[in-house]
Design a protein around this motif. Sequence first.
Motif, mmCIF file in Angstrom:
data_model
loop_
_atom_site.group_PDB
_atom_site.id
_atom_site.type_symbol
_atom_site.label_atom_id
_atom_site.label_comp_id
_atom_site.label_asym_id
_atom_site.label_seq_id
_atom_site.Cartn_x
_atom_site.Cartn_y
_atom_site.Cartn_z
ATOM 1 N N GLU A 227 -2.867 10.896 4.945
ATOM 2 C CA GLU A 227 -2.493 9.883 3.958
ATOM 3 C C GLU A 227 -1.805 8.701 4.620
ATOM 4 O O GLU A 227 -2.101 7.541 4.340
ATOM 5 N N VAL B 211 0.864 -1.179 0.000
ATOM 6 C CA VAL B 211 0.000 0.000 0.000
ATOM 7 C C VAL B 211 0.898 1.226 0.000
ATOM 8 O O VAL B 211 1.654 1.445 0.939
ATOM 9 N N ARG C 265 -6.309 -3.643 6.947
ATOM 10 C CA ARG C 265 -7.474 -4.300 6.344
ATOM 11 C C ARG C 265 -7.031 -5.408 5.403
ATOM 12 O O ARG C 265 -7.582 -6.511 5.408
ATOM 13 N N GLN C 266 -6.034 -5.126 4.575
ATOM 14 C CA GLN C 266 -5.555 -6.136 3.642
ATOM 15 C C GLN C 266 -4.926 -7.315 4.374
ATOM 16 O O GLN C 266 -5.048 -8.459 3.941
ATOM 17 N N LEU D 238 -4.237 2.006 7.855
ATOM 18 C CA LEU D 238 -5.530 1.345 8.043
ATOM 19 C C LEU D 238 -5.823 0.386 6.893
ATOM 20 O O LEU D 238 -6.307 -0.732 7.104
ATOM 21 N N GLU D 239 -5.522 0.814 5.676
ATOM 22 C CA GLU D 239 -5.741 -0.058 4.519
ATOM 23 C C GLU D 239 -4.817 -1.272 4.573
ATOM 24 O O GLU D 239 -5.218 -2.391 4.231
ATOM 25 N N ALA D 240 -3.580 -1.067 5.015
ATOM 26 C CA ALA D 240 -2.657 -2.193 5.143
ATOM 27 C C ALA D 240 -3.164 -3.201 6.172
ATOM 28 O O ALA D 240 -3.081 -4.414 5.966
ATOM 29 N N CYS E 124 3.489 0.145 3.593
ATOM 30 C CA CYS E 124 3.071 1.513 3.280
ATOM 31 C C CYS E 124 4.197 2.365 2.709
ATOM 32 O O CYS E 124 3.956 3.487 2.268
ATOM 33 N N PHE F 113 -4.349 6.649 6.796
ATOM 34 C CA PHE F 113 -5.258 5.826 6.008
ATOM 35 C C PHE F 113 -4.523 4.704 5.287
ATOM 36 O O PHE F 113 -5.081 3.621 5.080
ATOM 37 N N ALA F 114 -3.278 4.940 4.910
ATOM 38 C CA ALA F 114 -2.493 3.867 4.304
ATOM 39 C C ALA F 114 -2.274 2.736 5.298
ATOM 40 O O ALA F 114 -2.369 1.552 4.952
#
Length: 234
Positions: free
Chosen positions: A18, A5, A28-29, A24-26, A43, A21-22
């Motif tokens: 940024e 990410v 989630r993945q 958080l996305e990591a 990230c 949220f990166a």
Amino acid sequence: MDAAVHVRAKDRGRGVLEGAFALLEALRQHGDEAGVTELAVACGVPKSTAHRLLEQLVAMEAVERRGLRYRLGAQLYRLGQAWQPHPGLRAAGRLPLHRLRAATGGSVVLAVLRDERPLTVCSVPGRVEPLVPVRDGDTFALDTALGRALRGPVRGGAVLDREEVVAGVCCAALPVRSPAGAVVGAVAAMVEAGQRLDVVAGRVAEAAAGITRALSGTGTGIGSGGGNGARAVR
């Protein structure tokens, strides 16, 4: 993780939002707990930056820390539950999806189109769960039956997938329409190969019609199928 990410670089470094949220996305993945080093690598940020942002997210209850590992927190769950892709769609889908799962034994999902991918907003795992896990928030490719049902136009009945995407798994999908007739999502049932897809398609049509009725406030169950035909589109 599925892929690294990356946070878009700016002239004067990375923005706090940024970076947060990166991370958080990591998480989630990753799907489970992760350490600061692997999150920083995913990230593309320094480990010290990742640690600082993660601790700030912990303070906001967006992330939880267990020892030296992190996972998504309860506050994100609460915020996510408030999101509605279409007014009342998730609530309208719950009972028809559970009935569809009971009728077919398959894994069933209600999805909307976001960023050119079907995004699952309501799901019930079924017998094909080991082959195709379904979770709210997961995405599918556009070339799946679910994606084709969302992308449209769908004429003549359900979109079928006969083991085209995953060996041993077949799928039937149909758009879900608002009471005004606009496509607001799609419902799909993924079943074991060997089941009669015409029968599954009929059940999917009933579920789609049930969701439309629930959106209009005239009913919540699976009925006779309404305006969603069950004849197959291959």
